[in-house]
Structure formats: C-alpha cells, structure tokens
Design a protein around this motif. Sequence first.
Motif, PDB file in Angstrom:
ATOM      1  N   LYS A 122     -37.050  29.143 -23.504  1.00 14.19           N
ATOM      2  CA  LYS A 122     -36.826  28.745 -22.105  1.00 14.19           C
ATOM      3  C   LYS A 122     -35.993  27.475 -22.153  1.00 14.19           C
ATOM      4  O   LYS A 122     -36.294  26.556 -22.910  1.00 14.19           O
ATOM      5  N   LYS A 123     -34.965  27.415 -21.314  1.00 14.45           N
ATOM      6  CA  LYS A 123     -34.056  26.266 -21.396  1.00 14.45           C
ATOM      7  C   LYS A 123     -34.622  25.056 -20.655  1.00 14.45           C
ATOM      8  O   LYS A 123     -34.114  24.660 -19.597  1.00 14.45           O
ATOM      9  N   ILE A 124     -35.724  24.521 -21.196  1.00 15.13           N
ATOM     10  CA  ILE A 124     -36.323  23.308 -20.616  1.00 15.13           C
ATOM     11  C   ILE A 124     -36.634  22.347 -21.765  1.00 15.13           C
ATOM     12  O   ILE A 124     -37.256  22.752 -22.752  1.00 15.13           O
ATOM     13  N   TYR A 125     -36.225  21.105 -21.639  1.00 14.31           N
ATOM     14  CA  TYR A 125     -36.698  20.091 -22.585  1.00 14.31           C
ATOM     15  C   TYR A 125     -37.487  19.047 -21.823  1.00 14.31           C
ATOM     16  O   TYR A 125     -37.228  18.780 -20.648  1.00 14.31           O
ATOM     17  N   SER A 126     -38.483  18.485 -22.529  1.00 18.73           N
ATOM     18  CA  SER A 126     -39.380  17.526 -21.895  1.00 18.73           C
ATOM     19  C   SER A 126     -39.516  16.321 -22.805  1.00 18.73           C
ATOM     20  O   SER A 126     -40.166  16.397 -23.855  1.00 18.73           O
ATOM     21  N   LEU A 127     -38.851  15.239 -22.458  1.00 24.76           N
ATOM     22  CA  LEU A 127     -38.969  14.007 -23.245  1.00 24.76           C
ATOM     23  C   LEU A 127     -38.518  12.834 -22.394  1.00 24.76           C
ATOM     24  O   LEU A 127     -37.932  13.031 -21.320  1.00 24.76           O
ATOM     25  N   ASN A 128     -38.813  11.620 -22.870  1.00 30.75           N
ATOM     26  CA  ASN A 128     -38.396  10.428 -22.133  1.00 30.75           C
ATOM     27  C   ASN A 128     -36.943  10.127 -22.509  1.00 30.75           C
ATOM     28  O   ASN A 128     -36.658   9.480 -23.520  1.00 30.75           O
ATOM     29  N   GLU A 129     -36.026  10.636 -21.669  1.00 27.01           N
ATOM     30  CA  GLU A 129     -34.599  10.542 -21.993  1.00 27.01           C
ATOM     31  C   GLU A 129     -34.072   9.119 -21.849  1.00 27.01           C
ATOM     32  O   GLU A 129     -32.978   8.803 -22.304  1.00 27.01           O
ATOM     33  N   GLY A 130     -34.902   8.261 -21.253  1.00 23.08           N
ATOM     34  CA  GLY A 130     -34.510   6.850 -21.142  1.00 23.08           C
ATOM     35  C   GLY A 130     -34.298   6.197 -22.499  1.00 23.08           C
ATOM     36  O   GLY A 130     -33.607   5.185 -22.613  1.00 23.08           O
ATOM     37  N   TYR A 131     -34.913   6.774 -23.549  1.00 24.05           N
ATOM     38  CA  TYR A 131     -34.768   6.206 -24.894  1.00 24.05           C
ATOM     39  C   TYR A 131     -33.575   6.804 -25.652  1.00 24.05           C
ATOM     40  O   TYR A 131     -33.463   6.629 -26.869  1.00 24.05           O
ATOM     41  N   PHE A 132     -32.717   7.545 -24.951  1.00 29.60           N
ATOM     42  CA  PHE A 132     -31.631   8.302 -25.604  1.00 29.60           C
ATOM     43  C   PHE A 132     -30.916   7.489 -26.690  1.00 29.60           C
ATOM     44  O   PHE A 132     -30.732   7.938 -27.815  1.00 29.60           O
ATOM     45  N   ASN A 133     -30.527   6.259 -26.340  1.00 28.44           N
ATOM     46  CA  ASN A 133     -29.729   5.464 -27.298  1.00 28.44           C
ATOM     47  C   ASN A 133     -30.531   5.052 -28.526  1.00 28.44           C
ATOM     48  O   ASN A 133     -29.962   4.635 -29.527  1.00 28.44           O
ATOM     49  N   ASP A 134     -31.866   5.145 -28.415  1.00 26.34           N
ATOM     50  CA  ASP A 134     -32.746   4.759 -29.520  1.00 26.34           C
ATOM     51  C   ASP A 134     -33.109   5.923 -30.428  1.00 26.34           C
ATOM     52  O   ASP A 134     -33.727   5.726 -31.467  1.00 26.34           O
ATOM     53  N   PHE A 135     -32.792   7.156 -30.000  1.00 24.40           N
ATOM     54  CA  PHE A 135     -33.176   8.317 -30.802  1.00 24.40           C
ATOM     55  C   PHE A 135     -32.270   8.444 -32.020  1.00 24.40           C
ATOM     56  O   PHE A 135     -31.074   8.141 -31.943  1.00 24.40           O
ATOM     57  N   PRO A 136     -32.795   9.002 -33.140  1.00 22.53           N
ATOM     58  CA  PRO A 136     -31.926   9.338 -34.262  1.00 22.53           C
ATOM     59  C   PRO A 136     -30.829  10.309 -33.816  1.00 22.53           C
ATOM     60  O   PRO A 136     -31.005  11.069 -32.852  1.00 22.53           O
ATOM     61  N   ALA A 137     -29.713  10.301 -34.558  1.00 22.34           N
ATOM     62  CA  ALA A 137     -28.518  11.062 -34.144  1.00 22.34           C
ATOM     63  C   ALA A 137     -28.814  12.537 -33.895  1.00 22.34           C
ATOM     64  O   ALA A 137     -28.272  13.143 -32.966  1.00 22.34           O
ATOM     65  N   ALA A 138     -29.700  13.144 -34.728  1.00 26.42           N
ATOM     66  CA  ALA A 138     -29.952  14.588 -34.601  1.00 26.42           C
ATOM     67  C   ALA A 138     -30.533  14.911 -33.217  1.00 26.42           C
ATOM     68  O   ALA A 138     -30.193  15.936 -32.615  1.00 26.42           O
ATOM     69  N   TYR A 139     -31.431  14.065 -32.718  1.00 24.75           N
ATOM     70  CA  TYR A 139     -32.015  14.309 -31.399  1.00 24.75           C
ATOM     71  C   TYR A 139     -30.962  14.116 -30.306  1.00 24.75           C
ATOM     72  O   TYR A 139     -30.949  14.842 -29.319  1.00 24.75           O
ATOM     73  N   ARG A 140     -30.079  13.162 -30.499  1.00 21.94           N
ATOM     74  CA  ARG A 140     -29.022  12.946 -29.491  1.00 21.94           C
ATOM     75  C   ARG A 140     -28.081  14.154 -29.454  1.00 21.94           C
ATOM     76  O   ARG A 140     -27.684  14.610 -28.387  1.00 21.94           O
ATOM     77  N   ARG A 141     -27.764  14.687 -30.658  1.00 20.00           N
ATOM     78  CA  ARG A 141     -26.896  15.882 -30.697  1.00 20.00           C
ATOM     79  C   ARG A 141     -27.582  17.057 -30.008  1.00 20.00           C
ATOM     80  O   ARG A 141     -26.963  17.798 -29.253  1.00 20.00           O
ATOM     81  N   TYR A 142     -28.905  17.214 -30.284  1.00 22.08           N
ATOM     82  CA  TYR A 142     -29.645  18.315 -29.651  1.00 22.08           C
ATOM     83  C   TYR A 142     -29.534  18.185 -28.128  1.00 22.08           C
ATOM     84  O   TYR A 142     -29.250  19.168 -27.422  1.00 22.08           O
ATOM     85  N   LEU A 143     -29.739  16.969 -27.630  1.00 20.93           N
ATOM     86  CA  LEU A 143     -29.722  16.772 -26.168  1.00 20.93           C
ATOM     87  C   LEU A 143     -28.333  17.042 -25.596  1.00 20.93           C
ATOM     88  O   LEU A 143     -28.197  17.654 -24.528  1.00 20.93           O
ATOM     89  N   GLU A 144     -27.318  16.602 -26.319  1.00 24.97           N
ATOM     90  CA  GLU A 144     -25.948  16.851 -25.835  1.00 24.97           C
ATOM     91  C   GLU A 144     -25.668  18.346 -25.752  1.00 24.97           C
ATOM     92  O   GLU A 144     -25.081  18.841 -24.793  1.00 24.97           O
ATOM     93  N   ARG A 145     -26.155  19.070 -26.775  1.00 23.55           N
ATOM     94  CA  ARG A 145     -25.988  20.538 -26.747  1.00 23.55           C
ATOM     95  C   ARG A 145     -26.763  21.138 -25.584  1.00 23.55           C
ATOM     96  O   ARG A 145     -26.275  22.038 -24.882  1.00 23.55           O
TER      97      ARG A 145
END
Length: 327
Positions: free
Chosen positions: A204-227
Amino acid sequence: MSGEQPIRDNLLTLDHHLASVREVPDGLAGVISAIALAAKAIAMKVRRARIEDVLGEVGKTNLHGESQQKLDLLADSILRHCLERVPSVGVLASEEADEATLVRSPADGGRFAVCFDPLDGSSNIDVAVSVGTIFGVSPVGDGADVDEQLLQPGSRQVAAGYVLYGSSVLLVFTTGAGVDMFVLDPVVGDFVQVGMGLSIPKKKKIYSLNEGYFNDFPAAYRRYLERAHGDGYSGRYIGSMVADVHRTLLKGGVFLYPPTAGNPRGKLRLLYEANPMAAVVEQAGGAAAAGLERILDIQPEAIHQRVPVILGSPVEVDRVTQELQRG
Ligand code: AFP
C-alpha cells in the motif's frame, strides 16, 4: 425500549477466546487477562483524565530524558498491580522504571517476563489523541540475574500485542498463531472479539514517519522518501506508535522510525515497543526490520535499548531495505 442497548447473540469474550486457544503455555491466559483488566482501568483513566485532573507532566523525566506524564505513572502502577497478582509472572520491565522488577523467582512459579510500555504516546493525551499500551511476554530465560532472565530475542515471545485507547478501546494480540482483535464493549464491560486472523495488506503506498527529521535521516531513508514522493505515496503520521502501527496493520503501508542525528539508534525501544509490534505484524503476514536485521532476531543487551524500526506490508518494508542495502 429506551436506554437498552442490543447485545450481539454471537458474543465471544476474551475469556472465551483464551479458554479455546490451544497450545498456549500454562499460565499465559492469566497474564493476558491481567493485561486486559489493567487496560479497562487505564481506558477509564484516559477518558476521565481531564475531569480527574491527571493531565500534564509530573515534573520529572524518565531515564530516556523524556518528561513523565501523570498518566504514564498511573498506567504503570495499574499494570503492575494487575500483573503482580498473576502466579505465573516472574519479571516485569516497564518503560517507566530504570530497572526490571523480580516479582517471583522461577522456584516460586515465576515463569513469564512481561515487558510493557504502559502508556505509549502519552505526550498526545493533553490534546485527546489516541494512545496505547504495548506488551510482550516471554518465558523467563536461564540465569540467576533478573536481566539475564529478561534479555532474550523477541522471537522467544509467547504473546505480544497492544491496547489502543482511541475512539474505541481495542486489544490486538498474538499468541503465535495469528492475530486477533477485541473491542471493549462498554455495554457488556468486557473485550469482545471483532477480528480473527488479521492479515496485513501485502502493499500500500503509505509511509508513516516523522518527516520533520528528513535532513537528519541517513541517505538511504532520504532516497526512499524521494522515491515514495515520486511514486505518489501518501503520508500518515499520528506520533503515537500504537495508533500508527494499528492503522498500518489494517490498511497497509510502512511505519518507520529511522536513526536520526539526535538518536543514532532510533528512538523506539526494543523490548517493549519494537519486539511486540514486530511479532504482531509478522504474525499478520508483514515484515519488521531494524535496518537490515530482523527485529525479532536481535539479542538485547539492555532493558531500554533503542532500535530503528521499519515495519508493515512486506512489499513496502522491502522497498525501504532495498535502499538500505545500497548504502
Ligand atoms: P511519547 O510517549 O513521549 O509521546 O512518545 C511516543 C513515541 O514513543 C511513539 O509512540 C511514537 O511513534 C514516537 O514516540 C513519536 O516520536 P516523534 O515525536 O519523535 O515523532
């Protein structure tokens, strides 16, 4: 007739269910009944919090540096009160206490260790957002020391689940043979079964996380979110793990709490947040990972150890871990 509420004729209460479940270890039904009893009392306190003036902070912080709410401590003492009276309970570990408590030794019949977060998401109570209780039950491990009896991989849990204090009060748990759901019927005064063998949607195309920390996430999580942004995903985040995981279980998607600069191992605790939720989600056909490891395989080193959490629909968890594999 006015005032009378209809009672379903096919009512199956939690006690009926526990009596009918085969192959659960001796003494486990009593542990789950005690948690259900505590949940009824906590639900009442949550509902009446504003009336009884038990909202807000105590003015102290727990060992995680988080401010303790009055209701955190109340829920903790209700659960202890109910669990300590169960003859098979040996060890208790709570988010609200620095050390585990030995209730009774194995020689005195203490067979189970119960880990719990009495009131998860409690900073949301002041604004009437859903909160929950999370619990995991394992046989006490070998060792004279309480920590040795407690610190075991989540795969050893014999029961795990949560109570959601939301628009209704739900108890969702597994004893290792699927996931069942009960709702507290205020007319009957008991938990009644409303779902058996829950199955999480495969994707299901839903993600649930505190996106306010985007800049603090490791690169792999940022890439996942961008995708995910590019692929038309929706974001859903309440900030109360029980509510977010419950929605994920029923509707699908992925719930994440990645490492951040402030919390390099993530924020959520292995023993009483990640392990019970991982057991429920896996039993419903989902997946649960702490980065590239399966959550339930982790050998805990400390009671309040934190882990990153990625759990939910198998296809969605896989999409995140594929990014992590790329580094
Ligand atoms: P509180 O119990 O302090 O409200 O924390 C809730 C929680 O442990 C968990 O339920 C949430 O998923 C997570 O923290 C939310 O954390 P962020 O506020 O950092 O997103």
